[in-house]
Design a protein around this motif. Structure first.
Motif, PDB file in Angstrom:
ATOM      1  N   ARG A 104     -14.678  -0.286 -11.713  1.00  0.00           N
ATOM      2  CA  ARG A 104     -14.614  -0.468 -10.253  1.00  0.00           C
ATOM      3  C   ARG A 104     -14.427   0.878  -9.561  1.00  0.00           C
ATOM      4  NH1 ARG A 104     -16.919  -3.874  -7.608  1.00  0.00           N
ATOM      5  NH2 ARG A 104     -15.887  -5.753  -8.272  1.00  0.00           N
ATOM      6  N   GLU A 105     -13.560   1.717 -10.121  1.00  0.00           N
ATOM      7  CA  GLU A 105     -13.350   3.046  -9.520  1.00  0.00           C
ATOM      8  C   GLU A 105     -14.667   3.810  -9.448  1.00  0.00           C
ATOM      9  OE1 GLU A 105     -10.337   5.463  -9.445  1.00  0.00           O
ATOM     10  OE2 GLU A 105      -8.995   3.790  -9.052  1.00  0.00           O
ATOM     11  N   LEU A 106     -15.470   3.661 -10.511  1.00  0.00           N
ATOM     12  CA  LEU A 106     -16.719   4.416 -10.552  1.00  0.00           C
ATOM     13  C   LEU A 106     -17.794   3.803  -9.664  1.00  0.00           C
ATOM     14  CD1 LEU A 106     -16.889   5.225 -14.373  1.00  0.00           C
ATOM     15  CD2 LEU A 106     -16.506   6.828 -12.508  1.00  0.00           C
ATOM     16  N   LEU A 107     -17.879   2.477  -9.658  1.00  0.00           N
ATOM     17  CA  LEU A 107     -18.981   1.834  -8.924  1.00  0.00           C
ATOM     18  C   LEU A 107     -18.662   1.559  -7.463  1.00  0.00           C
ATOM     19  CD1 LEU A 107     -20.496  -0.828 -11.370  1.00  0.00           C
ATOM     20  CD2 LEU A 107     -21.026   1.577 -11.144  1.00  0.00           C
ATOM     21  N   GLY A 108     -17.358   1.497  -7.131  1.00  0.00           N
ATOM     22  CA  GLY A 108     -16.994   1.165  -5.757  1.00  0.00           C
ATOM     23  C   GLY A 108     -16.959  -0.335  -5.555  1.00  0.00           C
ATOM     24  N   PRO A 109     -16.518  -0.750  -4.357  1.00  0.00           N
ATOM     25  CA  PRO A 109     -16.255  -2.171  -4.131  1.00  0.00           C
ATOM     26  C   PRO A 109     -17.502  -3.032  -3.994  1.00  0.00           C
ATOM     27  CG  PRO A 109     -15.598  -0.864  -2.226  1.00  0.00           C
ATOM     28  CD  PRO A 109     -16.138   0.097  -3.229  1.00  0.00           C
ATOM     29  N   GLY A 110     -18.644  -2.430  -3.661  1.00  0.00           N
ATOM     30  CA  GLY A 110     -19.817  -3.257  -3.338  1.00  0.00           C
ATOM     31  C   GLY A 110     -20.583  -3.774  -4.548  1.00  0.00           C
ATOM     32  N   LYS A 111     -20.269  -3.306  -5.745  1.00  0.00           N
ATOM     33  CA  LYS A 111     -21.067  -3.688  -6.920  1.00  0.00           C
ATOM     34  C   LYS A 111     -20.439  -4.862  -7.668  1.00  0.00           C
ATOM     35  CE  LYS A 111     -24.098  -0.336  -6.503  1.00  0.00           C
ATOM     36  NZ  LYS A 111     -25.496  -0.550  -6.193  1.00  0.00           N
ATOM     37  N   ILE A 112     -21.288  -5.544  -8.419  1.00  0.00           N
ATOM     38  CA  ILE A 112     -20.834  -6.722  -9.165  1.00  0.00           C
ATOM     39  C   ILE A 112     -20.314  -6.270 -10.533  1.00  0.00           C
ATOM     40  CG2 ILE A 112     -21.545  -8.922 -10.160  1.00  0.00           C
ATOM     41  CD1 ILE A 112     -23.938  -8.865  -8.161  1.00  0.00           C
ATOM     42  N   ILE A 113     -19.142  -6.775 -10.909  1.00  0.00           N
ATOM     43  CA  ILE A 113     -18.621  -6.466 -12.244  1.00  0.00           C
ATOM     44  C   ILE A 113     -18.291  -7.764 -12.972  1.00  0.00           C
ATOM     45  CG2 ILE A 113     -16.788  -5.329 -13.574  1.00  0.00           C
ATOM     46  CD1 ILE A 113     -16.548  -3.302 -11.309  1.00  0.00           C
ATOM     47  N   GLY A 114     -18.900  -7.923 -14.158  1.00  0.00           N
ATOM     48  CA  GLY A 114     -18.602  -9.080 -15.004  1.00  0.00           C
ATOM     49  C   GLY A 114     -17.867  -8.609 -16.242  1.00  0.00           C
ATOM     50  N   VAL A 115     -16.943  -9.432 -16.728  1.00  0.00           N
ATOM     51  CA  VAL A 115     -16.157  -9.087 -17.921  1.00  0.00           C
ATOM     52  C   VAL A 115     -16.187 -10.257 -18.904  1.00  0.00           C
ATOM     53  CG1 VAL A 115     -13.876  -8.426 -18.765  1.00  0.00           C
ATOM     54  CG2 VAL A 115     -14.588  -7.680 -16.512  1.00  0.00           C
ATOM     55  N   SER A 116     -16.420  -9.947 -20.196  1.00  0.00           N
ATOM     56  CA  SER A 116     -16.377 -10.991 -21.224  1.00  0.00           C
ATOM     57  C   SER A 116     -14.929 -11.346 -21.521  1.00  0.00           C
ATOM     58  CB  SER A 116     -16.993 -10.492 -22.526  1.00  0.00           C
ATOM     59  OG  SER A 116     -18.252  -9.978 -22.273  1.00  0.00           O
TER      60      SER A 116
ATOM     61  N   GLY B 271       0.806  -1.224   0.000  1.00  0.00           N
ATOM     62  CA  GLY B 271       0.000   0.000   0.000  1.00  0.00           C
ATOM     63  C   GLY B 271       0.833   1.266   0.000  1.00  0.00           C
ATOM     64  N   ASP B 272       2.031   1.200   0.616  1.00  0.00           N
ATOM     65  CA  ASP B 272       2.871   2.397   0.708  1.00  0.00           C
ATOM     66  C   ASP B 272       3.829   2.540  -0.459  1.00  0.00           C
ATOM     67  OD1 ASP B 272       1.754   2.939   3.120  1.00  0.00           O
ATOM     68  OD2 ASP B 272       3.346   1.989   4.290  1.00  0.00           O
ATOM     69  N   MET B 273       3.828   1.554  -1.373  1.00  0.00           N
ATOM     70  CA  MET B 273       4.784   1.617  -2.492  1.00  0.00           C
ATOM     71  C   MET B 273       4.485   2.831  -3.360  1.00  0.00           C
ATOM     72  SD  MET B 273       6.992  -0.890  -2.718  1.00  0.00           S
ATOM     73  CE  MET B 273       7.288  -1.825  -4.187  1.00  0.00           C
TER      74      MET B 273
ATOM     75  N   PRO C 287      -0.304   2.190  -9.295  1.00  0.00           N
ATOM     76  CA  PRO C 287      -1.677   2.657  -9.500  1.00  0.00           C
ATOM     77  C   PRO C 287      -2.670   1.934  -8.611  1.00  0.00           C
ATOM     78  CG  PRO C 287      -0.976   1.228 -11.307  1.00  0.00           C
ATOM     79  CD  PRO C 287       0.196   1.403 -10.416  1.00  0.00           C
ATOM     80  N   ASP C 288      -2.360   0.703  -8.231  1.00  0.00           N
ATOM     81  CA  ASP C 288      -3.259  -0.003  -7.318  1.00  0.00           C
ATOM     82  C   ASP C 288      -2.467  -0.542  -6.129  1.00  0.00           C
ATOM     83  OD1 ASP C 288      -1.944  -1.820  -8.803  1.00  0.00           O
ATOM     84  OD2 ASP C 288      -3.692  -2.861  -9.584  1.00  0.00           O
ATOM     85  N   ALA C 289      -3.182  -1.020  -5.112  1.00  0.00           N
ATOM     86  CA  ALA C 289      -2.517  -1.487  -3.899  1.00  0.00           C
ATOM     87  C   ALA C 289      -2.192  -2.970  -4.077  1.00  0.00           C
ATOM     88  CB  ALA C 289      -3.443  -1.264  -2.711  1.00  0.00           C
ATOM     89  N   ILE C 290      -0.936  -3.273  -4.374  1.00  0.00           N
ATOM     90  CA  ILE C 290      -0.557  -4.674  -4.623  1.00  0.00           C
ATOM     91  C   ILE C 290       0.147  -5.240  -3.390  1.00  0.00           C
ATOM     92  CG2 ILE C 290       0.790  -6.258  -6.072  1.00  0.00           C
ATOM     93  CD1 ILE C 290       0.581  -4.146  -8.295  1.00  0.00           C
TER      94      ILE C 290
ATOM     95  N   ILE D  79       1.683 -15.012  -4.743  1.00  0.00           N
ATOM     96  CA  ILE D  79       0.443 -14.537  -5.359  1.00  0.00           C
ATOM     97  C   ILE D  79       0.372 -13.030  -5.167  1.00  0.00           C
ATOM     98  CG2 ILE D  79      -2.090 -14.666  -5.301  1.00  0.00           C
ATOM     99  CD1 ILE D  79      -1.794 -17.537  -4.376  1.00  0.00           C
ATOM    100  N   GLU D  80       0.189 -12.330  -6.283  1.00  0.00           N
ATOM    101  CA  GLU D  80       0.020 -10.873  -6.197  1.00  0.00           C
ATOM    102  C   GLU D  80      -1.451 -10.571  -6.000  1.00  0.00           C
ATOM    103  OE1 GLU D  80       1.674  -8.768  -9.550  1.00  0.00           O
ATOM    104  OE2 GLU D  80       3.516  -9.934  -9.339  1.00  0.00           O
ATOM    105  N   LEU D  81      -1.769  -9.869  -4.951  1.00  0.00           N
ATOM    106  CA  LEU D  81      -3.166  -9.529  -4.677  1.00  0.00           C
ATOM    107  C   LEU D  81      -3.373  -8.050  -4.983  1.00  0.00           C
ATOM    108  CD1 LEU D  81      -3.319 -11.451  -1.307  1.00  0.00           C
ATOM    109  CD2 LEU D  81      -4.399 -12.152  -3.429  1.00  0.00           C
ATOM    110  N   HIS D  82      -4.187  -7.812  -5.976  1.00  0.00           N
ATOM    111  CA  HIS D  82      -4.410  -6.423  -6.397  1.00  0.00           C
ATOM    112  C   HIS D  82      -5.643  -5.861  -5.716  1.00  0.00           C
ATOM    113  CE1 HIS D  82      -1.678  -6.414 -10.029  1.00  0.00           C
ATOM    114  NE2 HIS D  82      -1.618  -7.651  -9.579  1.00  0.00           N
ATOM    115  N   GLY D  83      -5.541  -4.630  -5.278  1.00  0.00           N
ATOM    116  CA  GLY D  83      -6.717  -3.982  -4.691  1.00  0.00           C
ATOM    117  C   GLY D  83      -6.818  -2.565  -5.215  1.00  0.00           C
ATOM    118  N   LEU D  84      -7.969  -1.977  -4.975  1.00  0.00           N
ATOM    119  CA  LEU D  84      -8.169  -0.590  -5.398  1.00  0.00           C
ATOM    120  C   LEU D  84      -7.375   0.345  -4.502  1.00  0.00           C
ATOM    121  CD1 LEU D  84     -11.929   0.276  -5.853  1.00  0.00           C
ATOM    122  CD2 LEU D  84     -10.087   0.498  -7.496  1.00  0.00           C
ATOM    123  N   ARG D  85      -6.714   1.336  -5.086  1.00  0.00           N
ATOM    124  CA  ARG D  85      -6.111   2.369  -4.237  1.00  0.00           C
ATOM    125  C   ARG D  85      -7.157   3.458  -4.047  1.00  0.00           C
ATOM    126  NH1 ARG D  85      -1.136   3.561  -2.656  1.00  0.00           N
ATOM    127  NH2 ARG D  85      -0.032   2.123  -3.999  1.00  0.00           N
TER     128      ARG D  85
END
Ligand SMILES: Cc1ncc(COP(=O)(O)OP(=O)(O)O)c(N)n1
Ligand code: TZP
Ligand code: MG
Length: 548
Positions: free
Chosen positions: A430-442, A230-232, A236-239, A249-255
């Motif tokens: 995700r940035e726009l909807l926030g963490p609580g919403k469902i996102i599907g990708v083709s 988080g402090d790196m 662009p994201d919190a890895i 395992i790299e765990l990516h999260g929203l910054r």
């Protein structure tokens, strides 16, 4: 008595309002409730009940933060938010606020020992989580206590420097961490600064440095290491890098852009401890913990408490969320992908029905998730229909997603969106909807599936499995393509493209890893009776799952 086919857990459809809902499917992690206090004979009954329904219990051994953003106070709030009891052994009392640490008063080692004895000898602690351990003596006292009263897991957050830069434990404590505590730990969770200190001030700038650090700390004895990035700078994201001795395992999260980050480390470690206390595996616990912190930061990003540079955040954000109050779903359930109804404006017009009627009929037939895929509706008309569908879906407990249109999803407060490779990238969604919403990708390839996971998607849609006329120029992947993507995906998958009552069973019977269901357009909506078609398809899927 009507017989209900027993479905393998991986294919079990979620509850819906229709009579065919399966009563044996319960949410897996509903918080348990403590028995009421009792005395005398009632106390005996209460003790017996407690044996039948134990309350997961984390003991935090940490310092008190007078500002209550971090330390013991954060640990108790985090555990409470996750439905876990949290007892506390105070190792130090700090005077601190949003500006920094003004003073530290260490609790005498013997008294830390006495507190440990009191709790560990009596209260069925599942997991111990450590925070600020102000002296080598306190670390030793803790190790002795854990040898005397073993617990299921030990989570060590090696707190050395506060987020404001103040030192919270010195070099001799570091040595005792390394020599005694780490070998007892199930996980150690340093941030990059702490990892660097633990390894003799090595410099850590890249993900590769974090991996090396995780491996070196692993060699000191813990079963798992999580180096938090988080402090790196410049990322662009919190890895975070997770290492279990075999795999990185790299765990990516929203910054999340906020100043309210005081106490994130304590909270993350407490959430890991809480999930372990509930019985989660380590990686699963870490993932839930990351998601919790991300959500808490997101919901607290605009709070203002104090005048300093780093404010606290709200661990109990769920209590305030209107969605929570309305009893709406909190988390995406991959089993919802079982029978995914995707609307088509052209087809509905052709059969003379509104979007609303189409959605209502699909839900009555047993659709477990709905997507509005309205390629040629005017925005105003689409939004009005979407708002009506949100109400219909909410009252049936079926999630509603919007295809392509993030603006519509935001305006109607849908449960999420589905985007393809030429739509807005999932991380931006995700940035726009926030963490609580469902996102599907083709996704048609393994690389796309990997990217969707990194971008924070919740599921992927994979297809066309069979040829389709619903989507122009859509290559057919066949079973082999579906198998390749499913096998590599870290996310649940729904198959799409040319699926109908004649072939849906062959898709489910492939028994592919991560494949949770089928998404269907024309076989439901390019038909006279949407409800009958949906009901029929649902029963075909259930029978196929019962067989495979
Ligand atoms: C569940 C599901 N899977 C795939 C798609 C296709 O999305 P996309 O590739 O963006 O194509 P369009 O649907 O936008 O034409 C989907 N919609 N749903
Ligand atoms: C939207 C989409 N994405 C891949 S195939 C497809 C169309 C699916 O429609 P149908 O179920 O009618 O084949
Ligand atoms: Mg699209």
């Amino acid at each position: 008595m009507a017989s209900v086919p027993r479905l393998p857990a991986a294919h079990a459809p979620p509850r819906t309002s229709i009579p065919a809902a399966l009563p044996f499917l319960c949410p897996s992690s509903s918080p348990r409730v403590a028995p009421p206090p009792a005395t005398g004979p009632r106390r005996l009954v209460a003790v017996a009940a407690a044996r039948a329904m134990p309350w997961p219990h984390v003991l935090t051994v940490a310092g008190s933060d007078s500002g209550a953003g971090a330390g013991i106070q954060a640990d108790i709030k985090a555990c409470a938010a996750l439905g876990v009891y949290c007892s506390s052994v105070v190792t130090a009392v700090t005077a601190q606020n949003t500006v920094g640490v003004q003073g530290v008063h260490a609790v005498p080692e013997e008294f830390v020992g006495e507190q440990l004895r009191s709790v560990l000898s009596d209260m069925s602690v599942d997991v111990v989580k450590t925070g600020m351990l102000p002296s080598a003596g306190v670390v030793k006292v803790l190790c002795d206590s854990l040898r005397k009263f073993p617990v299921k897991a030990l989570v060590v957050d090696p707190v050395m420097v506060s987020t404001s830069g103040d030192t919270l434990s010195g070099p001799s404590t570091l040595a005792t961490y390394r020599d005694e505590l780490f070998s007892m730990a199930d996980i150690v969770t340093p941030n990059v600064k702490e990892a660097s200190k633990l390894l003799g001030d090595v410099s850590l700038h890249t993900i590769s440095d974090m991996r090396n650090a995780a491996e070196s700390i692993y060699k000191l004895g813990p079963k798992h290491v999580l180096v938090k990035g988080g402090d790196m700078p410049d990322s662009p994201d919190a890895i975070d890098v997770f290492f279990d001795g075999k795999e990185f395992i790299e765990l990516h999260g929203l910054r999340i852009r906020t100043h309210n980050t005081h106490g994130t480390g304590c909270t993350l470690a407490s959430c890991i401890a809480a999930e372990l206390a509930k019985g989660a595996k380590m990686l699963q616990a870490v993932q839930v913990a990351k998601k919790f912190v991300e959500s808490a930061l997101y919901h607290s990003k605009d709070l203002v408490i104090g005048n300093g540079p780093q404010g606290p955040f709200d661990h109990l954000f769920n209590l305030k969320s209107p969605l929570y109050k309305m009893g709406s779903r909190q988390k995406f359930n991959p089993d919802d992908l079982f029978l995914y109804a995707v609307t088509d404006s052209g087809m509905n017009k052709k059969w003379g029905r509104s979007i609303k009627d189409a959605v209502r009929a699909a839900i009555e037939g047993g659709a477990t998730i709905v997507q509005l895929r309205e390629k040629d509706s005017e925005t105003r008309e689409f939004l009005e229909a979407a708002k009506a569908c949100v109400e219909i879906c909410k009252s049936s407990g079926v999630p509603l997603l919007i295809n392509d249109r993030i603006d519509i999803a935001l305006a109607c407060n849908a449960d999420g969106v589905h985007v393809g490779q030429s739509d807005m990238p999932a991380w931006e969604v995700r940035e726009l909807l926030g963490p609580g919403k469902i996102i599907g990708v083709s996704c048609k390839t393994v690389a796309q599936a990997e990217q969707a996971w990194k971008d924070g998607a919740d599921y992927i849609g994979c297809g066309g499995v069979f040829p389709t006329t619903t989507k122009a120029n859509n290559p057919t992947l066949g079973f082999d393509g579906l198998r390749t993507v499913c096998s590599a995906s870290k996310l649940p998958v729904v198959a799409i493209g040319g699926i109908n009552a004649g072939n849906a069973d062959s898709v489910m019977e492939l028994g592919l890893p991560n494949l949770k269901g089928v998404a269907v357009v024309s076989a439901l909506f390019d038909r006279e009776c949407v409800m009958t078609e949906t009901r029929n398809l649902r029963s075909i899927l259930m029978n196929a799952c019962a067989r495979s």
